[in-house]
Write an enzyme that holds these catalytic residues in place. Structure first.
Site, PDB file in Angstrom:
ATOM      1  N   HIS A 179      42.267  42.175  33.021  1.00 15.85           N
ATOM      2  CA  HIS A 179      42.013  41.048  33.909  1.00 15.85           C
ATOM      3  C   HIS A 179      40.506  40.992  34.183  1.00 15.85           C
ATOM      4  CE1 HIS A 179      43.161  38.368  37.374  1.00 15.85           C
ATOM      5  NE2 HIS A 179      41.998  38.806  37.818  1.00 15.85           N
ATOM      6  N   HIS A 223      41.738  46.679  44.798  1.00 16.15           N
ATOM      7  CA  HIS A 223      40.277  46.562  44.825  1.00 16.15           C
ATOM      8  C   HIS A 223      39.718  46.909  46.192  1.00 16.15           C
ATOM      9  CE1 HIS A 223      36.604  43.724  43.969  1.00 16.15           C
ATOM     10  NE2 HIS A 223      36.351  44.980  43.627  1.00 16.15           N
ATOM     11  N   GLU A 247      35.460  38.809  51.035  1.00 11.71           N
ATOM     12  CA  GLU A 247      36.197  37.725  50.392  1.00 11.71           C
ATOM     13  C   GLU A 247      37.053  36.964  51.402  1.00 11.71           C
ATOM     14  OE1 GLU A 247      38.472  39.423  47.196  1.00 11.71           O
ATOM     15  OE2 GLU A 247      36.890  40.846  46.675  1.00 11.71           O
ATOM     16  N   TYR A 278      49.512  31.454  45.018  1.00 10.98           N
ATOM     17  CA  TYR A 278      48.490  32.339  44.452  1.00 10.98           C
ATOM     18  C   TYR A 278      49.209  33.497  43.795  1.00 10.98           C
ATOM     19  CZ  TYR A 278      44.559  35.580  44.223  1.00 10.98           C
ATOM     20  OH  TYR A 278      43.601  36.470  43.795  1.00 10.98           O
ATOM     21  N   HIS A 325      39.442  39.617  53.283  1.00 12.50           N
ATOM     22  CA  HIS A 325      39.348  41.010  52.865  1.00 12.50           C
ATOM     23  C   HIS A 325      37.861  41.352  52.886  1.00 12.50           C
ATOM     24  CE1 HIS A 325      43.132  39.573  50.770  1.00 12.50           C
ATOM     25  NE2 HIS A 325      43.546  40.363  51.738  1.00 12.50           N
ATOM     26  N   HIS A 369      42.593  45.786  49.055  1.00 11.49           N
ATOM     27  CA  HIS A 369      43.477  44.633  48.931  1.00 11.49           C
ATOM     28  C   HIS A 369      43.971  44.551  47.486  1.00 11.49           C
ATOM     29  CE1 HIS A 369      39.360  43.234  48.119  1.00 11.49           C
ATOM     30  NE2 HIS A 369      39.886  42.356  47.297  1.00 11.49           N
TER      31      HIS A 369
END
Length: 440
Positions: A295, A338, A344, A353, A368, A374
Site C-alpha cells: 500500500h 501507523h 491527520e 472509507y 489522529h 491508528h
C-alpha cells in the site's frame, strides 16, 4: 439562486485577465492616470512584493469604488470560530472521532454556522491551520466575509455553494472544492437549502500543486482542471446598496469584526493577476497507485500543499481518497497501522472509507494527532486479511485529509459529549494477539 452555465477560466496559478465591460481593463499599464470607465485601480497583494516570481501572488482590480470607502468596525460575536492552538483545550494522546452534526433549524448563514473542531499554529505568525465544519441554512444577503487570517479551502458535503467573490462567481457542489484567497471578500449562497461541509483555514503559505518528482509531468491534480471566475459585478442600479449598506464581516487577528459600507464589495468590473479564487472537481484527480505490491504512502493522493520552511514537511497537505482500483498482490490493501510525526484530520464527503467501514460517517470527522496510533478497525482488518486478492474497484466514496506538521488542538466545542464519539477506541478492541510460532 441557481446560476446556469457560469463561465470559467481554466488553470492553476495562471496570469488571468477578465473584464465584464469591454475596455474596462487598462492596457500596457496597471495604474493609468485615469482608469477606463471612471473606475478605481486597486491592488491586492497575497505575498510580499519581493517574493520570488514563481511564488508571487497578486491581482489588480478595477472597481467602481475602492475598498477604503468603509465605516468603522465593531466586535462581532461568533465564539465557535476560534483561531490557532490558543483556541484549544488539553486533550489526551488518543484517536478522536466525531459524529456528523445536524444543520440547526434556527437560521444560520455560512459565517454564523462555522465551528472550529481543531486548530494549530498562530495566525499572526502565519503558521498552521484550522479544521472547521460549517452548518448553514441561509444564504448571505447584503453581507460579505473577508478573512485576513488565512485562505479558506471549502469542501462541501451536503448542498451546493454559490460563492460570490470580488473576481466573479463560483458554483461548487459536493465532490468539488473551492479555494478563496486571504483578504478577498466573498459571500456564500445556498441554492439547495440546508448545507454542511468542511473548511481548512490555512494561516501559512499559499496552497499550491505538489511537485510530481518521478511521477513525471502529468498526474494527480492537473492545473487545467482548476477553474477561476470571470469578472462579474453587482450593478446596484436601484441604489439599494447605498440605501441599506452592506455588512462586511472581517476576521482579523483571530477576532471577528463587523462594519457597514455603502457599496457592494462585489463591484470589480475588470481584473488581472494570479491571486484568484478557484474550484476543482475531485473526479478529475488522476490517481496513482501500486500495480505490484504494498500500500503506497498517502502522499500520492495530495491535491494541494501548503509548504513550511522545512522541505517536504507541509504546513498543510490536502489529500483525497477518491474512487480507484486496488490490484496489489500479496498485500494488505487498506492503510497499514501507523504512528506519524504528521497530524491527520479526516472527513468523509460520501460513501465509506475503506479503513473504517462503520462508524465513520459522511459529515463526520476524525483526528489522529502526532504519534497517536491508528489504522484499520477490527472489521476492516479481518476482511482485508482474508479477502481473495482480485482486482477491486473502490467506488462511490470520497474521503479527505488535512495533514499538518503541527499537532491539532481540539476546541471546547469539539470535546462536547453530544457529538464526540466516546466509543471510538472500541473499534480496535477485537484485534487479539494471534501470534504463533508455526510458519504460514
Amino acid at each position: 439562486m441557481t446560476h446556469h452555465h457560469i463561465p470559467y477560466l481554466s488553470g492553476f496559478g495562471n496570469e488571468f485577465a477578465s473584464e465584464a465591460v469591454a475596455g474596462a481593463l487598462p492596457q500596457g499599464r496597471n495604474s493609468p492616470q485615469r482608469a477606463p470607465h471612471g473606475l478605481y485601480a486597486e491592488l491586492l497583494s497575497g505575498t510580499a512584493f519581493t517574493a520570488p516570481r514563481a511564488d508571487n501572488r497578486r491581482t489588480w482590480m478595477y472597481r467602481r469604488q475602492p475598498s477604503v470607502v468603509a465605516g468603522a468596525y465593531k466586535a462581532y460575536a461568533q465564539p465557535l470560530w476560534t483561531t490557532g492552538a490558543a483556541g484549544g483545550v488539553a486533550t489526551p494522546p488518543e484517536p478522536l472521532r466525531w459524529h456528523p452534526l445536524a444543520v440547526p433549524e434556527q437560521p444560520f448563514d455560512f459565517v454564523d454556522g462555522l465551528r472550529t473542531l481543531a486548530a494549530n499554529g498562530d495566525a499572526d505568525m502565519q503558521t498552521g491551520m484550522a479544521a472547521l465544519v460549517y452548518l448553514a441554512n441561509q444564504s448571505m444577503t447584503r453581507r460579505a466575509l473577508v478573512n485576513s487570517d488565512g485562505e479558506m479551502l471549502l469542501v462541501p458535503q451536503q448542498g451546493r455553494l454559490v460563492l460570490n467573490t470580488e473576481l466573479g462567481v463560483l458554483e461548487v457542489r459536493p465532490g468539488e472544492i473551492a479555494l478563496v484567497p486571504r483578504g478577498m471578500a466573498f459571500s456564500v449562497g445556498l441554492p439547495d437549502g440546508p448545507s454542511r461541509g468542511y473548511v481548512c483555514e490555512n494561516y501559512g503559505a499559499h496552497f499550491r500543486l505538489p511537485e510530481l518528482g518521478p511521477i513525471g509531468s502529468n498526474g494527480l491534480a492537473n492545473a487545467r482542471d482548476f477553474l477561476a471566475p470571470v469578472a462579474a459585478f453587482e450593478a446596484d442600479s436601484d441604489g439599494a446598496a447605498t440605501r441599506q449598506g452592506v455588512e462586511l464581516i472581517k476576521k482579523y487577528g483571530g477576532r471577528l469584526w463587523s462594519g457597514t459600507q455603502p457599496h457592494s464589495p462585489f463591484n470589480v468590473v475588470a481584473w488581472h493577476g494570479n491571486l484568484v479564487p478557484c474550484k476543482y472537481d475531485t473526479a478529475n484527480f488522476m490517481v496513482i497507485g501500486s500495480i505490484s505490491h504494498d500500500h503506497p504512502d498517502p502522499s500520492i493522493f495530495t491535491v494541494l500543499t501548503s509548504p513550511s520552511d522545512t522541505a517536504g514537511t507541509a504546513n498543510c497537505d490536502f489529500v483525497i481518497f477518491p474512487p480507484r482500483w486496488l490490484v496489489a498482490e500479496d498485500t494488505f490493501r487498506p492503510p497499514w497501522y501507523h504512528r506519524n510525526v504528521m497530524s491527520e484530520f479526516m472527513g468523509l464527503v460520501h460513501g465509506q472509507y475503506d479503513a473504517k467501514p462503520e462508524g465513520f460517517r459522511p459529515g463526520g470527522a476524525s483526528l489522529h494527532n502526532c504519534m497517536v496510533p491508528h489504522g484499520p478497525d477490527t472489521e476492516a482488518f479481518v476482511k482485508a486479511s482474508q479477502a481473495k486478492l482480485a482486482p477491486q474497484k473502490l467506488d462511490d466514496t470520497l474521503a479527505f485529509m488535512f495533514e499538518s506538521r503541527y499537532r491539532f488542538i481540539p476546541t471546547p466545542f469539539a470535546m462536547q459529549d453530544d457529538f464526540l464519539d466516546r466509543g471510538y477506541a472500541n473499534c480496535w478492541q477485537g484485534l487479539r494477539d494471534t501470534f504463533t510460532r508455526d510458519s504460514r
